[in-house]
Design a protein around this motif. Sequence first.
Motif, PDB file in Angstrom:
ATOM      1  N   ASP A 149      37.712  31.862  33.646  1.00 61.52           N
ATOM      2  CA  ASP A 149      36.624  32.456  33.515  1.00 61.52           C
ATOM      3  C   ASP A 149      36.102  31.974  32.656  1.00 61.52           C
ATOM      4  OD1 ASP A 149      36.735  31.899  36.647  1.00 61.52           O
ATOM      5  OD2 ASP A 149      38.062  33.864  36.107  1.00 61.52           O
ATOM      6  N   ALA A 150      36.202  32.128  31.321  1.00 55.62           N
ATOM      7  CA  ALA A 150      35.550  32.721  30.236  1.00 55.62           C
ATOM      8  C   ALA A 150      34.003  32.027  30.185  1.00 55.62           C
ATOM      9  CB  ALA A 150      36.220  31.985  29.413  1.00 55.62           C
ATOM     10  N   MET A 151      34.123  30.534  30.649  1.00 55.03           N
ATOM     11  CA  MET A 151      32.785  29.468  30.214  1.00 55.03           C
ATOM     12  C   MET A 151      32.153  30.133  31.743  1.00 55.03           C
ATOM     13  SD  MET A 151      33.128  29.199  27.354  1.00 55.03           S
ATOM     14  CE  MET A 151      31.543  28.243  26.495  1.00 55.03           C
ATOM     15  N   ARG A 152      32.816  29.758  32.764  1.00 53.94           N
ATOM     16  CA  ARG A 152      31.728  30.113  33.922  1.00 53.94           C
ATOM     17  C   ARG A 152      31.082  31.249  33.622  1.00 53.94           C
ATOM     18  NH1 ARG A 152      32.865  30.778  39.576  1.00 53.94           N
ATOM     19  NH2 ARG A 152      34.598  31.930  39.390  1.00 53.94           N
ATOM     20  N   LYS A 153      31.441  31.972  33.448  1.00 51.42           N
ATOM     21  CA  LYS A 153      31.006  33.392  33.355  1.00 51.42           C
ATOM     22  C   LYS A 153      30.454  34.493  32.525  1.00 51.42           C
ATOM     23  CE  LYS A 153      31.356  34.260  37.895  1.00 51.42           C
ATOM     24  NZ  LYS A 153      30.374  34.627  39.233  1.00 51.42           N
ATOM     25  N   LEU A 154      30.102  33.628  31.703  1.00 55.15           N
ATOM     26  CA  LEU A 154      29.736  34.082  30.111  1.00 55.15           C
ATOM     27  C   LEU A 154      29.273  35.440  30.109  1.00 55.15           C
ATOM     28  CD1 LEU A 154      28.484  31.585  27.700  1.00 55.15           C
ATOM     29  CD2 LEU A 154      30.771  32.572  27.646  1.00 55.15           C
ATOM     30  N   GLY A 155      29.328  36.467  29.774  1.00 54.30           N
ATOM     31  CA  GLY A 155      28.913  37.579  29.627  1.00 54.30           C
ATOM     32  C   GLY A 155      29.415  38.703  30.209  1.00 54.30           C
ATOM     33  N   SER A 156      29.867  38.136  30.912  1.00 54.88           N
ATOM     34  CA  SER A 156      30.690  39.099  32.125  1.00 54.88           C
ATOM     35  C   SER A 156      32.520  39.638  31.601  1.00 54.88           C
ATOM     36  CB  SER A 156      31.606  38.535  33.777  1.00 54.88           C
ATOM     37  OG  SER A 156      32.030  39.166  33.964  1.00 54.88           O
ATOM     38  N   ALA A 157      32.343  41.536  31.943  1.00 50.17           N
ATOM     39  CA  ALA A 157      33.557  41.555  31.749  1.00 50.17           C
ATOM     40  C   ALA A 157      35.267  41.418  32.132  1.00 50.17           C
ATOM     41  CB  ALA A 157      33.678  43.185  31.328  1.00 50.17           C
ATOM     42  N   GLY A 158      34.331  40.744  33.590  1.00 43.70           N
ATOM     43  CA  GLY A 158      35.278  40.499  34.298  1.00 43.70           C
ATOM     44  C   GLY A 158      35.852  40.879  35.872  1.00 43.70           C
ATOM     45  N   LYS A 159      37.247  40.870  36.310  1.00 43.12           N
ATOM     46  CA  LYS A 159      38.013  41.369  37.379  1.00 43.12           C
ATOM     47  C   LYS A 159      38.042  42.533  36.658  1.00 43.12           C
ATOM     48  CE  LYS A 159      36.940  38.143  40.809  1.00 43.12           C
ATOM     49  NZ  LYS A 159      37.807  37.616  41.729  1.00 43.12           N
ATOM     50  N   PRO A 160      38.850  43.876  38.031  1.00 40.58           N
ATOM     51  CA  PRO A 160      39.467  44.462  37.392  1.00 40.58           C
ATOM     52  C   PRO A 160      40.669  44.132  37.227  1.00 40.58           C
ATOM     53  CG  PRO A 160      38.488  45.315  39.655  1.00 40.58           C
ATOM     54  CD  PRO A 160      37.814  44.103  38.893  1.00 40.58           C
ATOM     55  N   LEU A 161      41.917  44.578  35.891  1.00 40.07           N
ATOM     56  CA  LEU A 161      42.623  44.518  36.691  1.00 40.07           C
ATOM     57  C   LEU A 161      43.756  44.641  37.370  1.00 40.07           C
ATOM     58  CD1 LEU A 161      43.438  45.012  32.456  1.00 40.07           C
ATOM     59  CD2 LEU A 161      42.580  43.066  33.332  1.00 40.07           C
ATOM     60  N   PHE A 162      44.778  44.359  37.858  1.00 36.93           N
ATOM     61  CA  PHE A 162      46.052  44.212  38.921  1.00 36.93           C
ATOM     62  C   PHE A 162      45.902  45.250  39.759  1.00 36.93           C
ATOM     63  CE2 PHE A 162      49.452  44.645  41.635  1.00 36.93           C
ATOM     64  CZ  PHE A 162      49.397  43.439  42.347  1.00 36.93           C
ATOM     65  N   PHE A 163      46.024  46.838  38.562  1.00 35.78           N
ATOM     66  CA  PHE A 163      46.037  47.963  39.287  1.00 35.78           C
ATOM     67  C   PHE A 163      44.577  49.116  39.508  1.00 35.78           C
ATOM     68  CE2 PHE A 163      50.535  47.488  37.049  1.00 35.78           C
ATOM     69  CZ  PHE A 163      51.020  47.491  37.838  1.00 35.78           C
TER      70      PHE A 163
END
Length: 475
Positions: free
Chosen positions: A300-314
Amino acid sequence: MMIPNWLLQRAKLTPEQSALPGKSFHELYQASLKIAQQLHHTGVKAGDRIALLSLSNEETVLFIHASWLLSAEVVFLNNRLTEYELAWQVSDAEPGMILVDDRITEAFHFEGIECISYSAVRKKPAKEFTMLTQWDEDRTLSIMYTSGTTGLPKGVRQTAGNHTSSALASVLNLGLTDRDSWLCMMPLFHISGLSIVIRSVIYGMEMRLYEKFDAQEAAKQIIAGTVTSMSVVALTLDQIVRVMEEENNKAHPSFRTMLVGGGPVPLDYLQRAGACGLPILQTYGMTETCSQTATLGKADAMRKLGSAGKPLFFNQITIKGTDQAGEVGEVLIKGPHVTPGYIGSHSGRSPLTEDGWLATGDAGYLDEEGYLFIVDRRADLIISGGENIYPAEIENILLAHPAIREAGVCANEDERWGQVPVAFVIAKEVSEEELLAYCEQHLARYKMPKEIRFTEQLPRNASNKLMRFELKKWL
């Protein structure tokens, strides 16, 4: 849940694997065990609290592991602080002794607490001790003081469970290969650096450690393929990219992960890094969460530029007081990586809300797919005529200008509007008028800096995070 004593377990599992260049995990264990026995001779035992005033070198890694083989709590002191600031933290933490790196030449004096140099410990006889082979997950192993960007620093407890959960959540996201080697140019007294020491022993992965950040050396290793991962902040990412751009170099195909944390990253930096073949993964974490809470996956690195992503698994993330995507509010976090609390003057204050969420003090939002976007520190928010202005937004616009190397924005009091933004920049061959005209093309009128001041340097902490509260003092 019981957690194995990390280095003891790793030395049993993969003794010949490289821990540091030229040192296997077996050798790391033996060297650390000897220091642990010498520390035990000075009186250190399981559960004791000691402090480290150190530089980020191999000797410090040995002393960290030695302390943990003894199951002692380690208070990590920031060597860039003044004696006054250090004295406050030492008196707040009340360690039994302070271990001082011989390469720190200043003579610090802390009332009533013994300071012992690394070399003095190394001259002590070894005294056998019974090692705990397993830890309770709530055993405190490290204590780090927050950078105090919003007030008095707080001593954060980090447990065996916190660190282990953080390392496991990270590897589930980033993956692991038997060739992995993490380039560490972050200070070990910050969670960004210490988490690499911990990941190294939990994963059985090599760490290449440098005392200070060096953009030329980092670029060289990334291009050569001797390392596969690195942690940076926006400022140091920009410096590495500039070195690579000078000679039109690309990252080696085996370089897998450039984790960028410490605050929002300008879009311009991400695009330029992408052109150099650097796989940028923005991440979001803090001292209270033992490093990463959310990280943007590669897909998702290019699709969501500027985002810190989703929470990690736990981990879980929610935005306080909002019920729809895109609405900005305070970021709240839950998970096994979150500190159980503070020590010293803040020990009576729980960092958690009634229903177990950690209030971060950061402003952000979740988009319709659940991706986290960090907007800014709530404490740095500028409220001008009732409008919310985020300093990072103005900084990002300024940083996209080719003449600007660094930028910092803070609030100045204003009779008419309550507050207005003022920018401080490190720049070459550009006037205030040119920069204001540039900002006018990219910012709403109410977000325009009312003044741009030129400076030789900006106030940053040891992790190279901008300290905007210091900029306010400059005003």
